[in-house]
Scaffold this active site. Structure first.
Site, mmCIF file in Angstrom:
data_model
loop_
_atom_site.group_PDB
_atom_site.id
_atom_site.type_symbol
_atom_site.label_atom_id
_atom_site.label_comp_id
_atom_site.label_asym_id
_atom_site.label_seq_id
_atom_site.Cartn_x
_atom_site.Cartn_y
_atom_site.Cartn_z
ATOM 1 N N HIS A 74 7.918 4.763 -0.524
ATOM 2 C CA HIS A 74 8.555 3.479 -0.214
ATOM 3 C C HIS A 74 7.863 2.355 -0.972
ATOM 4 O O HIS A 74 6.867 2.577 -1.654
ATOM 5 C CB HIS A 74 8.519 3.200 1.294
ATOM 6 N N HIS A 116 10.396 4.322 7.138
ATOM 7 C CA HIS A 116 10.903 3.259 6.278
ATOM 8 C C HIS A 116 11.067 3.783 4.859
ATOM 9 O O HIS A 116 10.318 4.638 4.403
ATOM 10 C CB HIS A 116 10.038 1.995 6.302
ATOM 11 N N HIS A 120 3.019 -3.415 -2.468
ATOM 12 C CA HIS A 120 2.532 -2.089 -2.851
ATOM 13 C C HIS A 120 3.680 -1.109 -3.037
ATOM 14 O O HIS A 120 4.778 -1.295 -2.514
ATOM 15 C CB HIS A 120 1.542 -1.541 -1.817
ATOM 16 N N HIS A 127 -1.888 2.596 10.888
ATOM 17 C CA HIS A 127 -1.088 1.441 11.297
ATOM 18 C C HIS A 127 -0.583 1.636 12.726
ATOM 19 O O HIS A 127 -0.278 2.769 13.140
ATOM 20 C CB HIS A 127 0.147 1.295 10.409
ATOM 21 N N TYR A 176 -5.093 1.826 1.208
ATOM 22 C CA TYR A 176 -4.547 0.936 0.189
ATOM 23 C C TYR A 176 -5.606 0.679 -0.866
ATOM 24 O O TYR A 176 -6.775 0.449 -0.546
ATOM 25 C CB TYR A 176 -4.137 -0.403 0.796
ATOM 26 N N GLU A 232 -0.469 2.705 -2.197
ATOM 27 C CA GLU A 232 -0.853 3.277 -0.903
ATOM 28 C C GLU A 232 -0.749 4.793 -0.965
ATOM 29 O O GLU A 232 0.199 5.336 -1.524
ATOM 30 C CB GLU A 232 0.084 2.754 0.188
#
Length: 309
Positions: free
Chosen positions: A154, A201, A216, A248, A257, A267
């Site tokens: 993503h 996502h 990112h 997260h 990251y 990432e």
């Protein structure tokens, strides 16, 4: 779920400051597979387990950042329909001829209200993952070279007008809102996590005054152990790390990251849950955003919020 429209992230084109340095980094440290170079000076890469010819394209420029993001759609009929739907929604589109990118078919490009160049395409040459389609092994020798992510997963993009961006993705392109962060007023949406699949996502946006910024690109790792191994490789190669290893609260993803030599953040990511379109959106309030970003430390990292390319 039946995937009949936009399928997944297909490619991202990134600007780097020193092409030779970047090629060495993405080949040797990241462990991406170089698949070609074109007469425009672009170098093409794929992750080892991806089937298509390319997913990550770099070119040398005076400023780092993102040129464009592309998502793959089911077929050319879908591409034509989505272009028509975008035009009827008031979005101007333009066609980029097949072959302008190596091994890639015709693309439909448009500019998002956030200032990002976004495109859809249906065709890209399949080169496979080196293991074949009959009685394949579970992994390939390339998967042990460098960090060796499984796939491009993503992107997180920073720019203005993300409320308008959300309408395009949800009302026209068929995405759904998985999670969001509210602003300090607890009403305005400051960040959006959007999916066109059952991934947590496929693309995300944060409200930001400057248009067209890259926060990112994210590469999928198979396990938490592979994320930690990526951290070891980063340290061995003196890669500048931003955050992690950590988890997260938002998306439940586990992550590190870091920055490439040009200052483009990337990432190494794994985990997250598997939402479907009938799932209700998860909301994070601004006063708890720190836990959403870094669940163990409950810390808002200044660099994460302010450094973009």
């Amino acid at each position: 779920m039946a995937m009949t429209g936009v399928l997944r992230p297909g490619h991202v084109a990134i600007r780097v400051l020193d092409l030779d340095e970047a090629v060495k980094f993405y080949s040797d440290v990241m462990g991406l597979v170089e698949t070609g170079r074109d007469d425009m000076g672009r170098v093409y890469f794929k992750c080892w387990d991806e089937q298509d010819h390319n997913s990550y394209i770099i070119r040398e420029a005076d400023q780092a950042g993102v040129d464009f993001v592309g998502f793959k759609v089911l077929d050319n009929e879908t591409l034509n329909k989505l272009e028509k739907d975008l035009n009827e929604f008031g979005i101007e589109t333009r066609r980029i001829e097949a072959g302008e990118m190596l091994e890639t078919g015709e693309r439909v490009r448009f500019t998002l209200p956030s200032g990002h160049e976004f495109e859809l395409y249906a065709d890209k040459t399949k080169v496979g993952n080196g293991m074949g389609l009959t009685n394949p092994a579970p992994w390939y020798t390339q998967s042990e070279h460098g960090i060796a992510p499984v796939r491009l997963d993503h992107m997180l993009l920073y720019g203005p007008n993300i409320a308008e961006v959300k309408k395009i993705f949800c009302d026209v392109l068929g995405f759904f809102l998985v999670e969001r962060v509210l602003g300090e007023d607890n009403e305005t949406e400051a960040a959006l996590w959007l999916s066109c699949s059952h991934k947590v996502h496929d693309i995300a946006f944060v409200e930001y005054p400057e248009p067209g910024k890259l926060h990112h690109t994210s590469f999928l790792m198979e396990s938490w152990e592979r994320v930690l191994r990526a951290g070891d490789i980063m340290s061995m190669n003196e890669v500048a790390v931003d955050i992690g290893p950590t988890r997260h609260g938002i998306t439940r993803g586990c992550t590190i990251y870091a920055w490439d030599p040009s200052g483009n953040r990337f990432e190494t990511f794994m985990g997250g849950y598997h939402p479907y379109p009938d799932y209700e959106t998860i909301t994070w309030t601004w006063d708890n955003f720190a836990q959403g970003l870094d669940y163990p430390q409950r810390k808002l990292h200044e660099s994460f919020l302010t450094v973009v390319s």
